[in-house]
Scaffold this motif. Structure first.
Motif, PDB file in Angstrom:
ATOM      1  N   SER A   1      -7.855   7.558   5.608  1.00  0.00           N
ATOM      2  CA  SER A   1      -6.619   7.787   4.846  1.00  0.00           C
ATOM      3  C   SER A   1      -6.639   6.920   3.591  1.00  0.00           C
ATOM      4  N   ASP A   2      -5.811   7.291   2.588  1.00  0.00           N
ATOM      5  CA  ASP A   2      -5.758   6.454   1.383  1.00  0.00           C
ATOM      6  C   ASP A   2      -5.251   5.060   1.740  1.00  0.00           C
TER       7      ASP A   2
ATOM      8  N   ARG B   1      -6.609  16.051   2.322  1.00  0.00           N
ATOM      9  CA  ARG B   1      -7.233  15.195   1.298  1.00  0.00           C
ATOM     10  C   ARG B   1      -8.070  16.034   0.334  1.00  0.00           C
TER      11      ARG B   1
ATOM     12  N   ARG C   1      -2.128  12.816  -1.386  1.00  0.00           N
ATOM     13  CA  ARG C   1      -2.314  11.417  -0.962  1.00  0.00           C
ATOM     14  C   ARG C   1      -1.841  11.244   0.476  1.00  0.00           C
TER      15      ARG C   1
ATOM     16  N   TYR D   1       1.194   4.437  -3.154  1.00  0.00           N
ATOM     17  CA  TYR D   1       1.015   5.884  -3.000  1.00  0.00           C
ATOM     18  C   TYR D   1       2.331   6.660  -2.984  1.00  0.00           C
TER      19      TYR D   1
ATOM     20  N   LYS E   1       0.836  -1.209   0.000  1.00  0.00           N
ATOM     21  CA  LYS E   1       0.000   0.000   0.000  1.00  0.00           C
ATOM     22  C   LYS E   1       0.871   1.260   0.000  1.00  0.00           C
TER      23      LYS E   1
END
Ligand code: M6R
Length: 612
Positions: free
Chosen positions: A388-389, A367, A372, A292, A288
Motif C-alpha cells: 500500500s502507499d 493501484r 492512492r 495521501y 502518512k
C-alpha cells in the motif's frame, strides 16, 4: 491457503519443523506433513487433521537430518486426506516440495505431464510443481535452483514453495509469487516460513522475499536470485513482536483471552495515537494519512469478513466526522466491477492478516488504476502493508483465535482515530469537539471492563439458547455492522445458522421465519433508532419469537419486550459499536462451548485466507 516452513541447521529437525508449523496452524489444519534429508536419505511423514496427529506419528517413526520442510494444509484442490497432504514427491521420490497458493493452469500442466508418463499420487494442484521440476532436471537443468526457475516460468497463479532434492542434500530452494514467504536468519541456521510468527522464537532477523525471488539456502548461508539467475539485494528486518502474547495466559481458549485483552489493548493504542494530557492527536502517527488525503473527495473501503464489518462502521465514521462520501466494498467483488472512482478517491484496505488474497488482489487492481491506497493492518510487514502507499498499523498484537475479536475493535479504533484526524484536517470537527471525542474514547477501556464483568450472565444466557438452531441478529444504523459481526461469530465458532438484518427489513420478508424456535439477538442500545427498534421487537413478540436484547444500563422498559437482557454501559451512539461487539463475541464463544465446538480452530476455516 496453507502454511509452509523449512529449516537448515543443527537443531532437532522434527522439533523445529513441528514448532514452526504450530505457529502457522491458523492458516489451516486439514492435514500436515514434513520431509527431511539425511545425506541421501529422504524421510517423509504426513497425517490428516491437526498437528497433534503428525507429532504422534513422528514420535513412533522419527525422522533424521539437518535439512527439512513442512506444511500445514487448508484444502483447496483435493479433499483433506493423507494422499493430498504435503510434502509431495516426484515419480522417483528424489524431489520433495511444499506449496502454499493455487496453481491456476494446473489442469493443463497435469495433462501434459501425464502424457509424459508422470504418475500422480494426489488430487492437488501442488503436486504438478514437483513433477515439472523433475522434468527440467531430466532435461538437463544443472541443479535444483535452475530447475525451479524453469518451473516457475510455466506456472500461473500464486505460490510460495520450498523444495529439496535428495541428490543435493545440503540445499533447499524456496520461491514465491503472490503468497508470502520469509527467511529467518539465525546463527549458522536458516528458517523458511509463510510468515515471521513461525520463526520468532528462534530469530527476529527476517528477510521478506519479493515476488519472483528465489532463495537458495545451504548450511549457514543463503543467496537470493531473480528469474534470470542473477543475485538480488535484500534487506534484513528486525521483527520486535511480543511472543508471550501467543500463550493462552490461563484462559481456556485464545478466543476468550483475546476477548478479555481488548480494554488493555485499546488503552495501549490510545497512548500511542493520542496525548492524554490535552486529548489531542499525536500528529506524527497520522503524517502518512495526511500525505495521501489532503485533496480527497471520496473514501472507498475494501475488506473481507470481520474487517468488512469494521469497514461498514468506518463508512458511518467518515460520513459523520469527515463529511465525505464513503463506499464500502467486499474485496472479492471488486475485480468484477465497473469502477467509476476518481483519482481523488482514497482507498482504505482493512485486513488483520495483511495477507488476504481477495483484499490483496483488489488493492493491486486499484493501484494499477492510479488510486492512492492506505491499509489498516495488524501484521507488521505483511504483503498488503508493504504494497500500500501507506500503512496504519492497528496494533492489536498477535491474534491467534481464528475468529477475529480484538482485531475488530482495534480496527474500529483505528477508524475512529483516522476519522477524527481527517475531520479536523478538513475543518469539519472543531478543536473543542475534537478534544471531547478523544476524551470519550479514553473512557472506552474502562467501559469495556464493565461489559466483561457481565461475562457469567452472558454465558448463562448463551447456555440457555445453545440448543437452538436459528438466530436473527437485528439492529439499525451504525450497529447493523455489529449485527452482521455477531451473526458471523456465531456461525464461525458455534456452527449455528444466523442471519443479520437491518431491523426495518424483517417485515419485507424474513418475518415469515419468526416463531418460538427463532432467537432474535437485538441491539437496542440508546440511539436515534431506539423507538423504531422497539416496534420491531413488538413485531417479533407478536409472532412468538424470542428476544435477547442488548440494551443500555438502567433501561427497565426493555424488559417488557425481551426474554433476556444483556446490559452495556452508556456511550454516545457513534462509539457504541466498540462496546456492543463484546457481548456478541462472548455470547458466540459460550454457545460454541456448550455445543462442544473447537472454538480456536473452527472446522473448514483458516485464520489467513490466502486464496481467491
Ligand atoms: O486478515 P483479514 O482481516 O483480511 O481477514 C478477513 C477475513 O477472512 C476474516 O475477518 C474472517 O472473516 C475471520 N475469520 C472473522 O472472524
Amino acid at each position: 491457503m496453507c502454511g509452509i516452513v523449512g529449516y537448515i541447521g543443527k537443531r532437532n529437525i522434527s522439533k523445529v519443523l513441528l514448532e514452526s508449523l504450530q505457529r502457522l496452524e491458523y492458516r489451516g489444519y486439514d492435514s500436515s506433513g514434513i520431509a527431511t534429508l539425511d545425506n541421501n536419505d529422504l524421510y517423509l511423514c504426513r497425517e490428516t487433521g491437526c498437528l497433534e496427529n503428525l507429532a504422534a506419528t513422528l514420535a513412533e517413526y522419527p525422522v533424521k537430518g539437518n535439512v527439512g520442510i513442512g506444511h500445514t494444509r487448508w484444502a483447496t484442490h483435493g479433499e483433506p486426506s493423507k494422499v493430498n497432504a504435503h510434502p509431495h514427491t516426484d515419480c522417483e521420490n528424489n524431489l520433495v516440495l511444499v506449496h502454499n497458493g493455487i496453481i491456476e493452469n494446473y489442469a493443463e500442466l497435469r495433462n501434459k505431464l501425464k502424457k509424459n508418463n508422470h504418475k500422480f499420487r494426489s488430487n492437488t494442484d501442488s503436486e504438478i510443481i514437483v513433477h515439472i521440476i523433475e522434468d527440467y532436471l531430466k532435461k538437463g537443468a544443472k541443479n535444483l535452483e535452475e530447475a525451479v526457475i524453469c518451473t516457475l516460468m510455466d506456472l500461473k497463479g500464486a505460490y510460495a514453495i520450498a523444495a529439496l532434492n535428495k541428490n543435493e542434500p545440503e540445499k533447499m530452494v524456496a520461491a514465491k509469487n503472490g503468497s508470502s514467504l520469509i527467511l529467518g536468519i539465525g546463527k549458522n541456521e536458516i528458517f523458511v516460513a509463510s510468515d515471521a510468527s513461525a520463526v520468532i522464537p528462534y530469530t527476529r532477523q527476517i528477510v521478506f522475499l519479493e515476488d519472483y525471488q528465489i532463495a537458495i539456502i545451504e548450511q549457514g548461508k543463503f543467496n537470493v536470485i531473480n528469474l534470470n539467475g542473477n543475485n538480488v539485494a535484500y534487506n534484513v528486518s528486525l521483527v520486535d513482536w511480543d511472543i508471550d502474547s501467543a500463550q493462552k495466559d490461563g484462559y481456556a481458549h485464545f478466543m476468550l483471552k483475546e476477548i478479555h485483552a481488548q480494554p488493555k489493548m485499546l488503552k495501549k493504542i490510545l497512548s500511542e495515537k493520542f496525548n492524554s494530557d490535552n486529548f489531542s492527536l499525536k500528529l506524527s502517527e497520522f503524517s502518512k494519512i495526511k500525505k495521501y488525503s489532503a485533496d480527497i473527495n471520496q473514501i472507498v473501503i475494501q475488506a473481507c469478513g470481520t474487517s468488512f464489518h469494521a469497514g461498514m462502521v468506518g463508512k458511518f465514521i467518515f460520513e459523520y466526522f469527515v463529511n465525505l462520501h464513503t463506499d464500502i466494498e467486499i474485496s472479492s467483488e471488486i475485480k468484477y466491477k465497473h469502477f467509476i472512482y476518481s483519482k481523488k478517491s482514497l482507498i482504505i484496505s482493512i485486513t488483520q492478516s495483511g495477507e488476504t488474497a481477495d483484499t490483496l488482489i483488489a488493492l493491486r487492481q486499484l493501484r494499477r488504476k492510479g488510486l492512492r491506497t492506505i491499509s489498516l493492518c495488524n501484521v507488521v510487514g505483511s504483503t498488503i502493508a508493504r504494497e500500500s502507499d501507506a500503512v496504519f498499523y492497528i496494533h492489536a498484537g498477535p491474534e491467534i483465535g481464528v475468529a477475529s475479536t480484538k482485531a475488530y475493535t482495534a480496527q474500529l479504533f483505528a477508524l475512529y482515530s483516522i476519522g477524527i484526524f481527517l475531520g479536523t484536517l478538513k475543518r469539519i470537527i472543531k478543536k473543542s469537539l475534537k478534544s471531547s471525542l478523544i476524551k470519550e474514547l479514553t473512557f472506552i477501556p474502562s467501559l469495556m471492563h464493565k461489559v466483561l464483568a457481565s461475562e457469567q450472565q452472558i454465558a448463562a444466557c448463551a447456555k440457555k439458547y445453545a440448543k437452538y438452531n436459528d438466530f436473527f441478529y437485528l439492529a439499525r444504523g451504525i450497529n447493523y455492522a455489529n449485527a452482521l459481526e455477531g451473526a458471523l461469530k456465531l456461525k464461525e465458532v458455534a456452527y449455528v445458522h444466523a442471519s443479520a438484518y437491518p431491523a426495518g427489513e424483517i417485515k419485507h420478508g424474513p418475518i415469515t421465519l419468526v416463531c418460538k424456535e427463532l432467537i432474535c439477538v437485538c441491539i437496542v442500545t440508546e440511539s436515534s433508532t431506539y423507538e423504531k427498534m422497539l416496534f420491531n421487537l413488538e413485531e417479533i413478540k407478536a409472532r412468538h419469537g424470542r428476544v435477547i436484547a442488548i440494551a443500555t444500563e438502567g433501561n427497565q422498559e426493555i424488559k417488557n419486550y425481551a426474554d433476556d437482557v444483556i446490559y452495556i454501559p452508556y456511550v454516545q451512539e457513534i462509539f457504541s459499536p466498540l462496546l456492543v461487539a463484546l457481548p456478541l463475541q462472548i455470547f458466540a464463544y459460550y454457545v460454541a462451548l456448550a455445543r462442544g465446538c473447537n472454538v480456536d480452530k473452527p472446522r473448514n476455516l483458516a485464520k489467513s485466507v490466502t486464496v481467491e
